[in-house]
Every structure is written in C-alpha cells, then in structure tokens.
Design an enzyme around this catalytic site. Sequence first.
Site, short mmCIF file in Angstrom:
data_model
loop_
_atom_site.label_atom_id
_atom_site.label_comp_id
_atom_site.label_asym_id
_atom_site.label_seq_id
_atom_site.Cartn_x
_atom_site.Cartn_y
_atom_site.Cartn_z
N GLY A 94 35.23 0.85 17.23
CA GLY A 94 36.62 0.87 16.80
C GLY A 94 37.51 0.14 17.79
O GLY A 94 37.08 -0.18 18.90
N SER A 95 38.72 -0.13 17.37
CA SER A 95 39.65 -0.77 18.29
C SER A 95 41.06 -0.33 17.95
O SER A 95 41.34 0.13 16.85
CB SER A 95 39.53 -2.28 18.22
OG SER A 95 39.83 -2.72 16.92
N GLY A 96 41.93 -0.47 18.92
CA GLY A 96 43.33 -0.12 18.71
C GLY A 96 44.20 -1.26 19.18
O GLY A 96 43.76 -2.41 19.23
N THR A 98 45.33 -1.91 22.20
CA THR A 98 44.99 -2.46 23.50
C THR A 98 43.50 -2.57 23.79
O THR A 98 43.05 -3.46 24.49
CB THR A 98 45.62 -1.59 24.62
OG1 THR A 98 46.97 -1.34 24.29
CG2 THR A 98 45.56 -2.28 25.97
N LYS A 99 42.72 -1.60 23.27
CA LYS A 99 41.33 -1.50 23.71
C LYS A 99 40.35 -1.61 22.56
O LYS A 99 40.69 -1.38 21.41
CB LYS A 99 41.14 -0.17 24.45
CG LYS A 99 41.90 -0.11 25.76
CD LYS A 99 42.11 1.31 26.23
CE LYS A 99 43.15 2.02 25.39
NZ LYS A 99 43.28 3.43 25.74
N VAL A 101 36.27 -0.45 21.48
CA VAL A 101 35.19 0.45 21.84
C VAL A 101 33.91 0.03 21.12
O VAL A 101 33.93 -0.21 19.92
CB VAL A 101 35.54 1.92 21.49
CG1 VAL A 101 34.37 2.85 21.76
CG2 VAL A 101 36.76 2.37 22.27
N LYS A 115 34.37 1.27 26.64
CA LYS A 115 35.74 0.90 26.31
C LYS A 115 36.22 -0.21 27.23
O LYS A 115 36.05 -0.12 28.44
CB LYS A 115 36.64 2.13 26.44
CG LYS A 115 37.97 2.00 25.75
CD LYS A 115 38.85 3.20 26.02
CE LYS A 115 38.78 4.22 24.90
NZ LYS A 115 39.90 5.19 24.97
N ASP A 227 51.38 9.29 22.48
CA ASP A 227 50.93 8.74 21.20
C ASP A 227 49.94 9.74 20.61
O ASP A 227 48.74 9.60 20.76
CB ASP A 227 50.28 7.38 21.44
CG ASP A 227 49.93 6.70 20.13
OD1 ASP A 227 50.39 7.16 19.08
OD2 ASP A 227 49.17 5.70 20.17
N1 LIG Z 1 34.47 7.90 23.11
C1 LIG Z 1 34.60 7.37 21.90
N2 LIG Z 1 33.63 7.54 20.98
C2 LIG Z 1 33.78 6.99 19.74
N3 LIG Z 1 34.84 6.29 19.34
C3 LIG Z 1 35.84 6.10 20.21
C4 LIG Z 1 35.78 6.63 21.52
N4 LIG Z 1 36.92 6.28 22.16
C5 LIG Z 1 37.65 5.59 21.27
N5 LIG Z 1 37.02 5.46 20.10
C6 LIG Z 1 37.51 4.74 18.92
O1 LIG Z 1 38.03 3.49 19.31
C7 LIG Z 1 39.38 3.34 18.89
C8 LIG Z 1 40.17 2.60 19.96
O2 LIG Z 1 40.22 3.33 21.18
P1 LIG Z 1 41.61 3.69 21.86
O3 LIG Z 1 42.37 4.62 20.97
O4 LIG Z 1 41.35 4.15 23.24
O5 LIG Z 1 42.30 2.26 21.90
P2 LIG Z 1 43.84 1.88 21.90
O6 LIG Z 1 43.93 0.43 21.97
O7 LIG Z 1 44.53 2.69 22.95
O8 LIG Z 1 44.27 2.41 20.50
P3 LIG Z 1 45.73 2.81 19.98
O9 LIG Z 1 46.32 1.59 19.39
O10 LIG Z 1 45.38 3.84 18.93
O11 LIG Z 1 46.47 3.39 21.12
C9 LIG Z 1 39.87 4.75 18.63
O12 LIG Z 1 40.81 4.78 17.58
C10 LIG Z 1 38.61 5.51 18.26
O13 LIG Z 1 38.41 5.50 16.86
#
Ligand SMILES: Nc1ncnc2c1ncn2[C@@H]1O[C@H](COP(=O)(O)OP(=O)(O)OP(=O)(O)O)[C@@H](O)[C@H]1O
Length: 449
Positions: A94-96, A98-99, A101, A115, A227
């Site tokens: 998955g991704s959001g 910033t990050k 995974v 991550k 968030d």
């Molecule tokens: N430990 C994990 N195991 C499985 N999936 C994960 C894990 N950590 C994160 N994910 C998935 O990866 C996605 C992105 O991770 P994360 O939320 O840390 O990124 P972000 O860029 O901060 O996202 P956001 O825009 O939601 O703030 C998450 O929405 C989740 O579905």
Amino acid sequence: MKGHIVFSAAALMLIALYLKFSIPGPFLYSQHSRQMRREIMERHKDLAFFYQTLLGIKEGSPEDAMRYLEVDLEVPQTLTCKDLSHITALDYVGSGFTKVVVKGTLLNGKSIALKSVHGEGNDMKKCVRQYGDHSGCHRLATYKLQKEIALLQILRHPGIIQLHGQCDVNGAPPDIRVTAMLELGSPLEMIQLLQTPWEERFKICWELVQLLHYLANSPMGSVALLDFQPRQFVLVDGSLKVTDMDDASSEEPTCRRDADCALAFPAKTFTMTCLDTGRCAGSNEKRNLYNAYRFFFTYLLPHAAPPALRALLEDIMNVTGDLHIGINETLEAFDDVLHLYKSGRNHSQTHHLHDYTVLRGHRMNDTDGDFRCWPSYNHQGCLLSMHSAAEAAEFCNGHPQCRNFIISQQRTWTGRYLTAFTKNCLHLVPDETYSLYVKRSGHSDMQKR
Ligand SMILES: Nc1ncnc2c1ncn2[C@@H]1O[C@H](COP(=O)(O)OP(=O)(O)OP(=O)(O)O)[C@@H](O)[C@H]1O
Ligand SMILES: *[C@@H]1O[C@H](CO)[C@@H](O)[C@H](O)[C@H]1NC(C)=O
Ligand SMILES: *[C@@H]1O[C@H](CO)[C@@H](O)[C@H](O)[C@H]1NC(C)=O
Ligand SMILES: *[C@@H]1O[C@H](CO)[C@@H](O)[C@H](O)[C@H]1NC(C)=O
Ligand SMILES: *[C@@H]1O[C@H](CO)[C@@H](O)[C@H](O)[C@H]1NC(C)=O
C-alpha cells in the site's frame, strides 16, 4: 510485552552522524534554495527533538542529543541492512501521501513490511512542483519517516505496530534512503468488520481504547494522532495496531484565550480551556477520543449488540460522543462492559435447558449449512459465542428453526464458547471435546453412526 521494539544502534548512529554534520549546512546545502534550506532546518530540529526524547535526555539542546547518539547504546540488535539484502518475495502492499509499503520474506521465512519514502507519491510530487528540487524534497520526506521510526522506538504498546529494525542504505546525501522494517499487518476493512460478530467488533474498539489510554499517558506526554482514520490502522493476528505515526504530536495546541482551543469536527465543535501555560487543556486526548467515537464506535459498537449490554453501550456512546468523559473513564467503562459480557449476567435463564437432552462427547460431522443466523462466525451456518449451555438453549428456543446446538471447547477472546446451532442433526461422530444438545420435542431424524 514480548519482543520489545529494538533498533539498530549502528543505523541510528549513521543517521545521527549524518544529521550532525549537516546541521550548519552552508556547504552541503548550497545546492538548495533558501526556502528549501529553511524547511530542511525545521524538520531537522523537529527530528532532533524526538531523538532527545528517545535517548531520555532532559538537559541540553536537541542537537546535543545527536552527539549522545554516538555513545554506545545498550540496545539489542534486530533487523539490519543485512537482513534487508536477503529479503525475497517483495510485493506491493500500500501507499499513502508520503510513504510506500511493500512486504517481503526474511531468510527465516517470516514476512515483514518495509516502509520507505514514496518517490512517486503526492508529497514528493507536490514538493518537486513547488521547489523543483528532487533531492531536497526526498530529504524532507525522509525526515517524516525518520520521525515515525523515532516515535515507534519511544512509544511501545501492543496497539502500535512493532518496529523490527531499520536500514539506512546510503547514509549520506543527497538521497538518503531509509527503510523501516515493521511487523506486517493487513488493512482494516471497515465493511468486512461490520459483518463480523459483535464480540469481534467490540474487541477492535476495546483495543483502540487501550491504545488511546496509553497515548494519553505516554512517556512523551499526551500524544495526538493528528491524521486519525481507519486507514492508519492494520490488523495483526486479529489485533488492531496503528501504523502511521508521522502525524503524531505530543504538543498540545498553543493558545491565548479559550476560543483558540476550539476543537472543530465536521459535525461538532468542542470548546476547551486555555491554561495559563498557553496550552489547550487536554486537547490531544479529547481529539483522539472523539475520532475514536466518530470513526470506530458509531460504526462498530451499537449494531447487533447483546441486549444485556445495550444500556451500558448507549451510555458510552453518549458520553464519548459529547466528550463528557476522558480516556481513563472510557477505559473503565469498556472494562465494565467486558466484565459484564464475560460474567454472563443478565443472560442465563437456566429453565430453557430443561427442553434439551445432552449427548456429551459427540458432534456433527458438518455444522455448516442448514440454519443461518447473522452475524455468524462462519458464513454458511450459525456459529456464535455463548457464555453457557443455558444461554445457548435460550437462543435456540428463540429461533423456531433451531433444534440442536453443539458446544465446543474452543473459546473466543473473551472466553466464551463457540457454539453451533442447527436445524437437523444427521451424522454424529464421537469427539470428546464437544457436547450436543438436542431439543426433546424435536424431529427424531437423528441417527448415530
Ligand atoms: N505494517 C504494515 N503492514 C501492512 N500494511 C501497512 C503497514 N504499514 C502501512 N501499511 C499500508 O501502507 C499504507 C501507507 O502507509 P502509511 O500510512 O504509513 O503512509 P502515508 O504516506 O503516511 O499515508 P497517509 O497518506 O495515509 O498518511 C497504509 O495505508 C497501509 O494500508
Ligand atoms: C442486567 O442486570 C443488572 C443488574 O445486575 C440490571 O440492573 C439490568 O437492568 C439488567 N439488564 C437487563 C437487560 O436485563
Ligand atoms: C446524549 O444524551 C443527551 C440526553 O438524552 C442528548 O441530548 C445528546 O444528544 C446525546 N449525545 C449523543 C452524542 O448521543
Ligand atoms: C489516567 O490513568 C493514568 C494511569 O493509568 C494516570 O497516571 C493518570 O493520572 C490518569 N489521568 C487522569 C486524568 O485521571
Ligand atoms: C458428513 O457425513 C455425510 C454422510 O456420511 C456426508 O455426506 C457429508 O459429506 C459429511 N460432511 C463432511 C463435512 O464431512
């Protein structure tokens, strides 16, 4: 708590060294614009503060903490870059903003989540559009990940995803690539969760309350998840864990008068007191609790709740929805519900049992299929958790189609027995861990094998 979060001292030191030498900046950063340099400095200072907390240093400037990091840290080593280089079966998770995974399999066969900064993510894109500085933007995003890693080291709780280790590949500018190695979870699917038995939905809420209680009383003070959304959580072995910590804050909002402390949500605004210290009293705790109410409790708690618990649950919904109580009292209220549920009080009316004959040491070869109830632990049949045979008898009597039930020794997380209800009872097999209850006035289409 088993398997404490540990981190690689070497990796931390690398980051520390890198950060230390990068503080003054004019030389290394000359390629960045002034505005970008300012942003980097800001994030750097923010991160330094977390390292200071991580090391438990109360005196000195945050930057001093960086220097302390060079001292040999007494921390057990878990996963490092070496483990990362042996990982196989990489797959996108998955991704959001910033990050990103991905998951992978370690040499020992265990799966973990990795991550890192999402190079093609919207955070990077937006930044590059603004500054036109790819390496600067990558560095800014990396600070967020590093802050998250530091927070995962400071905050340890079963409701927070476990950090197994980290790898800082290059350790140096321009593109420091930091990877966090985490416990692997599965996304929290609210729609799916809505179809699970009440007991499982209650478990999610109960675990969330435990987490929020910890965050409100954490080593860093009261921490808010800025968030706060279901997608920031995952399930690990059926337990709720928060995974996205880069938006966690341990600072209460600053204020000059009460009006500055208004906590606004789409449906509601709460007013709070501005303390003499210039901070809003209890804002972080309240914010978390109301988010728990609006994103979790309202969906998961009331729906198909056991009648005996409805009054208590309605009360919880009311007082958390209006923020009349804090997280400590919410925790107590949830524990009261749990105890009442476990105790079986208000349930068992033993006279219902008189309608049944019991056959100990037997079960049916197949409990799927002929009678459905909802929400059941299995899809085809009617598999529910029961406190006792008496409660099961009462349930069966309440459903005209039900004629038998089979109690197993298998228990749910609250210790209740998994019980299958059926209409017909055709094929019996000996199994000493089960007891079969057959309605006396029932069909006599039962055969023993
Ligand atoms: N430990 C994990 N195991 C499985 N999936 C994960 C894990 N950590 C994160 N994910 C998935 O990866 C996605 C992105 O991770 P994360 O939320 O840390 O990124 P972000 O860029 O901060 O996202 P956001 O825009 O939601 O703030 C998450 O929405 C989740 O579905
Ligand atoms: C459950 O029991 C309590 C006392 O233990 C009682 O006050 C309450 O009314 C009962 N609720 C139901 C639904 O029977
Ligand atoms: C709580 O109960 C009061 C009184 O019945 C009601 O006015 C209020 O709207 C309720 N609040 C919530 C969040 O349900
Ligand atoms: C909440 O409980 C914790 C310990 O569980 C305690 O340290 C803290 O003081 C309590 N807070 C309030 C506001 O009562
Ligand atoms: C149960 O037994 C019957 C008759 O022997 C058989 O038809 C059926 O497939 C069995 N079910 C399972 C799940 O083994």
